[in-house]
Write a protein that holds these residues in place. Structure first.
Motif, mmCIF file in Angstrom:
data_model
loop_
_atom_site.group_PDB
_atom_site.id
_atom_site.type_symbol
_atom_site.label_atom_id
_atom_site.label_comp_id
_atom_site.label_asym_id
_atom_site.label_seq_id
_atom_site.Cartn_x
_atom_site.Cartn_y
_atom_site.Cartn_z
ATOM 1 N N LEU A 104 0.812 -1.185 -0.183
ATOM 2 C CA LEU A 104 0.002 -0.060 -0.117
ATOM 3 C C LEU A 104 0.733 1.261 -0.155
ATOM 4 O O LEU A 104 0.438 2.298 -0.589
ATOM 5 N N PHE A 105 2.001 1.270 0.909
ATOM 6 C CA PHE A 105 2.763 2.322 0.939
ATOM 7 C C PHE A 105 3.441 2.500 -0.530
ATOM 8 O O PHE A 105 3.626 3.861 -0.859
ATOM 9 N N ARG A 106 3.937 1.711 -1.120
ATOM 10 C CA ARG A 106 4.486 1.990 -2.508
ATOM 11 C C ARG A 106 3.655 2.325 -3.521
ATOM 12 O O ARG A 106 3.741 3.118 -4.210
ATOM 13 N N THR A 108 0.521 3.798 -3.153
ATOM 14 C CA THR A 108 0.265 5.049 -3.151
ATOM 15 C C THR A 108 1.081 6.018 -3.111
ATOM 16 O O THR A 108 0.873 7.308 -2.753
ATOM 17 N N CYS A 109 2.369 5.714 -3.066
ATOM 18 C CA CYS A 109 3.428 6.671 -3.086
ATOM 19 C C CYS A 109 3.310 7.847 -4.249
ATOM 20 O O CYS A 109 3.044 7.505 -5.324
ATOM 21 N N TYR A 110 3.520 9.145 -4.081
ATOM 22 C CA TYR A 110 3.566 10.027 -5.034
ATOM 23 C C TYR A 110 4.427 9.844 -6.431
ATOM 24 O O TYR A 110 3.937 9.906 -7.459
ATOM 25 N N TYR A 111 5.457 9.091 -6.019
ATOM 26 C CA TYR A 111 6.498 8.995 -7.116
ATOM 27 C C TYR A 111 6.084 7.710 -8.070
ATOM 28 O O TYR A 111 5.903 7.845 -9.135
ATOM 29 N N TYR A 112 5.607 6.736 -7.260
ATOM 30 C CA TYR A 112 5.298 5.470 -8.017
ATOM 31 C C TYR A 112 3.783 5.584 -8.644
ATOM 32 O O TYR A 112 3.701 5.187 -9.785
ATOM 33 N N ALA A 149 -5.016 7.368 1.197
ATOM 34 C CA ALA A 149 -4.627 6.480 2.477
ATOM 35 C C ALA A 149 -3.024 6.484 2.486
ATOM 36 O O ALA A 149 -2.455 6.035 3.578
ATOM 37 N N HIS A 150 -2.403 7.156 1.642
ATOM 38 C CA HIS A 150 -1.040 7.082 1.716
ATOM 39 C C HIS A 150 -0.475 7.674 3.117
ATOM 40 O O HIS A 150 0.546 6.900 3.446
ATOM 41 N N ARG A 151 -1.090 8.760 3.635
ATOM 42 C CA ARG A 151 -0.425 9.388 4.829
ATOM 43 C C ARG A 151 -0.457 8.290 6.105
ATOM 44 O O ARG A 151 0.259 7.999 6.826
ATOM 45 N N ALA A 196 15.862 6.181 4.512
ATOM 46 C CA ALA A 196 15.945 7.617 3.647
ATOM 47 C C ALA A 196 14.749 7.791 2.735
ATOM 48 O O ALA A 196 14.235 8.752 2.698
ATOM 49 N N TYR A 197 14.397 6.369 2.047
ATOM 50 C CA TYR A 197 13.236 6.507 1.160
ATOM 51 C C TYR A 197 12.093 6.861 2.229
ATOM 52 O O TYR A 197 11.151 7.787 1.637
ATOM 53 N N THR A 198 11.822 6.318 3.046
ATOM 54 C CA THR A 198 10.714 6.684 4.168
ATOM 55 C C THR A 198 10.581 8.097 4.553
ATOM 56 O O THR A 198 9.437 8.813 4.490
ATOM 57 N N SER A 200 11.948 10.788 2.924
ATOM 58 C CA SER A 200 11.909 11.408 1.937
ATOM 59 C C SER A 200 10.336 11.421 1.447
ATOM 60 O O SER A 200 10.074 12.304 0.492
ATOM 61 N N CYS A 201 9.497 10.830 2.111
ATOM 62 C CA CYS A 201 8.018 10.673 1.516
ATOM 63 C C CYS A 201 7.462 12.098 1.570
ATOM 64 O O CYS A 201 7.596 12.850 2.575
ATOM 65 N N HIS A 202 6.536 12.441 0.825
ATOM 66 C CA HIS A 202 5.937 13.831 0.769
ATOM 67 C C HIS A 202 4.933 14.020 2.071
ATOM 68 O O HIS A 202 4.869 14.829 2.574
ATOM 69 N N SER A 203 4.383 12.729 2.369
ATOM 70 C CA SER A 203 3.570 12.825 3.622
ATOM 71 C C SER A 203 4.364 13.198 4.950
ATOM 72 O O SER A 203 3.846 13.850 5.781
ATOM 73 N N CYS A 204 5.575 12.632 4.868
ATOM 74 C CA CYS A 204 6.372 12.830 6.124
ATOM 75 C C CYS A 204 6.747 14.229 6.204
ATOM 76 O O CYS A 204 6.661 14.708 7.230
ATOM 77 N N ARG A 234 15.379 13.852 -3.524
ATOM 78 C CA ARG A 234 15.696 12.568 -4.108
ATOM 79 C C ARG A 234 14.811 11.446 -4.032
ATOM 80 O O ARG A 234 15.113 10.492 -4.099
ATOM 81 N N HIS A 235 13.613 11.905 -3.692
ATOM 82 C CA HIS A 235 12.348 10.618 -3.568
ATOM 83 C C HIS A 235 12.561 9.565 -4.685
ATOM 84 O O HIS A 235 12.631 8.395 -4.326
ATOM 85 N N MET A 236 12.465 9.985 -6.142
ATOM 86 C CA MET A 236 12.500 9.064 -6.984
ATOM 87 C C MET A 236 13.612 8.182 -7.024
ATOM 88 O O MET A 236 13.504 6.959 -7.177
#
Ligand code: FES
Length: 268
Positions: A104-106, A108-112, A149-151, A196-198, A200-204, A234-236
């Motif tokens: 679900l996290f991946r 709904t991720c903005y980049y994916y 639901a991403h957040r 680092a990925y987590t 860098s999340c936009h919700s974070c 650097r999220h992507m």
């Protein structure tokens, strides 16, 4: 649709262009590479998750992230750090507690979202290239409204990153006590990249610095927001790097468990 209603006075009508796109560069390359990369990764991960073996190296306590936490009745008891309580079935992954949230996290991720909307749904495949669909209802209606639901998936991902960190800590083990080998280096690189990925999340970024009227009144949050914003840029890259580190970590541990190679040991 006519554009005359919104055209400023005196503006020329839009040119009637027959060509699908006027772009002459290789705009299709990014969507094609995305399809190949994501399809290959999902195929490998699905194969490994349902393999239900070669996920644990008892001598060094290495557990692959695809099986963490190992909570199935089918798990090796030594690998089940948090107990075994879900049914043992070929259809239920051993880490069925965490994998749906990670998915679900991946997903709904903005980049994916950008990646698979462009590459799999052609919606649109690139800038200045027409949409592959005639209708577009956006993310404000079913089913894509669930992208919101991403957040919540972010909070779950933080907990799972803590679990992965714990796995890396207890993997500093050898039959004689403390130990450190190439497997530990690989596990720690994976965990650091996952954090680092987590982070860098936009919700974070929004949780840390959003909804503030005055940064000057919240210096700690401002400082954290600055760090997270640097990672966010650097999220992507981090999205792809973590797919690679996850697969490599899993593959290395699978190879060790299968006896294809042995761990390079520095201590123990
Ligand atoms: Fe990609 Fe949150 S935006 S993980």
């Amino acid at each position: 649709m006519t554009t005359t209603a919104t055209r400023p006075a005196g503006a020329k009508p839009r040119a009637a262009i027959e060509a699908k796109t006027l772009r002459t560069d290789r705009w299709w390359l990014a969507p094609v590479l995305t399809v190949i990369g994501l399809t290959a990764w999902v195929a490998y991960a699905t194969f490994r998750v349902f393999m239900q073996k070669l996920y644990w190296v008892d001598a060094y306590h290495y557990l692959t992230p695809f099986y963490s936490p190992c909570v199935s009745l089918g798990c090796d008891p030594a690998a089940a750090e948090f107990g075994r309580f879900i049914p043992d079935s070929p259809l239920i992954p051993f880490a069925a507690l965490s994998l749906p949230f990670l998915l679900l996290f991946r997903l709904t991720c903005y980049y994916y979202r950008k990646a698979y909307y462009r590459s799999f749904w052609l919606s649109p495949p690139a800038c200045a290239v027409p949409d592959g669909h005639t209708k577009y209802s956006g993310e404000t209606r079913f089913p894509l409204i669930f992208q919101n639901a991403h957040r919540y998936a972010f909070y779950a991902a933080v907990l799972i990153s803590l679990l992965n960190t714990w796995d890396a800590v207890i993997a500093m083990h050898s039959p004689s006590g403390f130990g450190f080998g190439l497997g530990n280096v690989i596990l720690w690189i994976n965990v650091i990249m996952l954090w680092a990925y987590t982070a860098s999340c936009h919700s974070c970024r929004h949780i840390i610095g959003g909804r503030l009227k005055h940064f000057s009144k919240h210096p700690v949050r401002y400082r954290l927001w600055g760090w997270v914003s640097k990672l966010n840029a650097r999220h992507m890259g981090l999205a792809w790097i973590t797919l690679a580190t996850l697969a490599l970590t899993d593959f290395y541990i699978m190879g060790l468990a299968a006896g294809w190679w042995s761990d390079l040991r520095f201590i123990g």
